[in-house]
Design an enzyme around this catalytic site. Structure first.
Site, PDB file in Angstrom:
ATOM      1  CE  LYS A   1      34.570  63.074  55.457  1.00 17.02           C
ATOM      2  NZ  LYS A   1      35.827  62.455  55.887  1.00 17.02           N
TER       3      LYS A   1
ATOM      4  CE  LYS B   1      41.507  62.930  61.836  1.00 17.66           C
ATOM      5  NZ  LYS B   1      42.239  61.680  61.702  1.00 17.66           N
TER       6      LYS B   1
ATOM      7  CE  LYS C   1      33.109  58.484  63.304  1.00 20.86           C
ATOM      8  NZ  LYS C   1      33.301  57.045  63.259  1.00 20.86           N
TER       9      LYS C   1
HETATM   10  P1  TYM Z   1      36.764  56.045  59.486  1.00 21.06           P
HETATM   11  O1  TYM Z   1      36.531  55.351  60.781  1.00 21.06           O
HETATM   12  O2  TYM Z   1      36.771  57.544  59.495  1.00 21.06           O
HETATM   13  O3  TYM Z   1      35.695  55.604  58.423  1.00 21.06           O
HETATM   14  C1  TYM Z   1      35.469  54.231  58.118  1.00 21.06           C
HETATM   15  C2  TYM Z   1      35.183  54.078  56.639  1.00 21.06           C
HETATM   16  O4  TYM Z   1      34.018  54.813  56.275  1.00 21.06           O
HETATM   17  C3  TYM Z   1      34.311  55.627  55.151  1.00 21.06           C
HETATM   18  N1  TYM Z   1      33.514  56.869  55.230  1.00 21.06           N
HETATM   19  C4  TYM Z   1      32.815  57.384  54.202  1.00 21.06           C
HETATM   20  N2  TYM Z   1      32.645  56.960  52.940  1.00 21.06           N
HETATM   21  C5  TYM Z   1      31.845  57.707  52.133  1.00 21.06           C
HETATM   22  N3  TYM Z   1      31.217  58.845  52.544  1.00 21.06           N
HETATM   23  C6  TYM Z   1      31.362  59.305  53.807  1.00 21.06           C
HETATM   24  N4  TYM Z   1      30.728  60.407  54.195  1.00 21.06           N
HETATM   25  C7  TYM Z   1      32.211  58.563  54.700  1.00 21.06           C
HETATM   26  N5  TYM Z   1      32.574  58.718  56.005  1.00 21.06           N
HETATM   27  C8  TYM Z   1      33.380  57.675  56.303  1.00 21.06           C
HETATM   28  C9  TYM Z   1      35.792  55.940  55.248  1.00 21.06           C
HETATM   29  O5  TYM Z   1      36.336  56.315  54.014  1.00 21.06           O
HETATM   30  C10 TYM Z   1      36.340  54.620  55.763  1.00 21.06           C
HETATM   31  O6  TYM Z   1      36.571  53.733  54.697  1.00 21.06           O
HETATM   32  N6  TYM Z   1      41.716  55.720  58.911  1.00 21.06           N
HETATM   33  C11 TYM Z   1      40.468  54.982  58.772  1.00 21.06           C
HETATM   34  C12 TYM Z   1      40.446  53.686  59.584  1.00 21.06           C
HETATM   35  C13 TYM Z   1      41.599  52.784  59.297  1.00 21.06           C
HETATM   36  C14 TYM Z   1      41.786  52.009  58.108  1.00 21.06           C
HETATM   37  C15 TYM Z   1      43.005  51.307  58.305  1.00 21.06           C
HETATM   38  C16 TYM Z   1      41.044  51.832  56.933  1.00 21.06           C
HETATM   39  C17 TYM Z   1      42.654  52.542  60.112  1.00 21.06           C
HETATM   40  N7  TYM Z   1      43.496  51.678  59.526  1.00 21.06           N
HETATM   41  C18 TYM Z   1      43.509  50.431  57.316  1.00 21.06           C
HETATM   42  C19 TYM Z   1      41.556  50.959  55.957  1.00 21.06           C
HETATM   43  C20 TYM Z   1      42.756  50.283  56.159  1.00 21.06           C
HETATM   44  C21 TYM Z   1      39.327  55.863  59.254  1.00 21.06           C
HETATM   45  O7  TYM Z   1      39.521  56.738  60.057  1.00 21.06           O
HETATM   46  O8  TYM Z   1      38.111  55.502  58.802  1.00 21.06           O
END
Ligand code: TYM
Length: 319
Positions: A189, A110, A192
């Protein structure tokens, strides 16, 4: 068995979110007590527009329900409706070594992409550990990009247990090999922040445009092509039947079909795959208070668990 996961409401959900996390999470809701939340505190590290944050949070709830989350089985709630997680995050932060956070790829990525180095961004994994540990979670379905955060969560739990006695279970990540990294339109990957997404519920014209914009190499139409390394084929594999996949793989090998044709077929399959979910989404939208009701019930269930765990933690640490 308790299953927990979260998703940030930082923009429209994309098919990487769907195949990486939502689909496995929805499948798991039948196997145990599932808790899924919308990580609005986390989204504050990148989104500072209150109207947009509120609207995105509701939209994530809508989309998750449309994709098949069953609110009678899984609790769906806003992270901020359980504010005790921020208290737990503070307590966890007092035992978390700086070096553990300094090693986190996601923070470094980031910063590399121009984000300001706020304390919130740096301690993001500590809040995530609190999200997981406050519900005594067993299984956390996520995409591969969250693997390191799960390792940090386990390290923090171990440190707490060593310091204050047996307080926390060690949660296990559940990462599906076939969908651990869903590629975006530029074959990196899907994310957003890379502007390479295909939205789950984008308009038809825009979705077609996004699919047609997938980058390809300059192999001539007649030449054989490599399916395995192609983002088109990888995405098609997620939405096509086994036979359809075999047909496309054979056409890649044989040559004679251009990437444009493959992309058209990908769009058609993708559009068809999400059709029932678009219908369910429209039906949910037609019920004005439905989402608020689901989130309120979810928050109640989550709070009941979090209150118990926090009582245990406060007692153990002496506050
Ligand atoms: P976030 O919002 O970026 O993404 C949500 C979920 O989608 C998965 N993901 C993907 N999986 C495969 N290929 C991709 N291109 C791809 N893009 C996104 C992410 O791996 C995620 O599982 N930090 C986390 C949110 C969070 C969280 C938590 C998750 C906050 N607290 C506690 C689990 C447990 C996040 O930013 O996910």
């Amino acid at each position: 068995m308790r299953i927990l996961s979260g998703i940030q409401p930082s923009g429209a959900l994309h098919i990487g979110n769907y195949f990486g996390m939502m689909k496995p999470a929805i499948a798991l809701q039948a196997e145990g007590e599932a808790l899924y939340f919308i990580a609005d505190y986390h989204a504050l590290t990148s989104l500072r527009d209150p109207g947009a944050l509120r609207e995105n949070s509701r939209r994530v709830a809508l989309d998750f329900l449309a994709c098949g989350l069953d609110p009678d089985r899984a609790a769906l709630f806003l992270q901020s409706d359980v504010p005790q997680v921020t208290e737990l995050a503070w307590i966890l932060g007092t035992v978390t070594p700086m070096g553990l956070l300094e090693r986190c790829h996601s923070y470094k990525d980031k910063l590399a992409r121009g984000a300001a180095a706020s304390a919130g961004l740096f301690t993001y994994p500590v809040l995530m550990a609190a999200d997981i540990l406050i519900y005594d979670s067993d299984i956390v379905p996520v995409g591969r990009d969250q693997k390191q955060h799960l390792e940090v969560t386990r390290d923090i739990a171990i440190k707490m247990n060593e310091t204050f006695g047996d307080l926390f279970k060690l949660p296990e990540p559940r990462i599906h090999a076939e969908t651990e990294v869903v590629p975006g339109t530029d074959a990196q990957k899907m994310s957003k922040s890379y502007r390479n997404t295909i939205e789950i519920f984008g308009a038809e014209k825009e979705t077609r445009k996004r699919v047609m914009s997938i980058v390809t190499d300059s192999t001539p139409i007649d030449a054989p092509k490599d399916a395995a390394s192609s983002a088109i084929f990888q995405l098609y594999s997620l939405v096509a039947s086994t036979e359809e996949k075999e047909v496309m793989a054979a056409e890649f090998r044989r040559g004679g079909t251009g990437y444009g044709d493959f992309k058209k077929r990908l769009f058609e399959s993708l559009w068809r795959y999400f059709a029932p979910m678009r219908e369910r989404r429209a039906a949910i939208l037609a019920q004005p208070n439905y989402i608020d009701g689901v989130l309120a019930r979810g928050a109640e269930r989550a709070n009941a668990i979090a209150d118990k765990v926090m009582a245990r933690v406060r007692d153990a640490v002496g506050v």
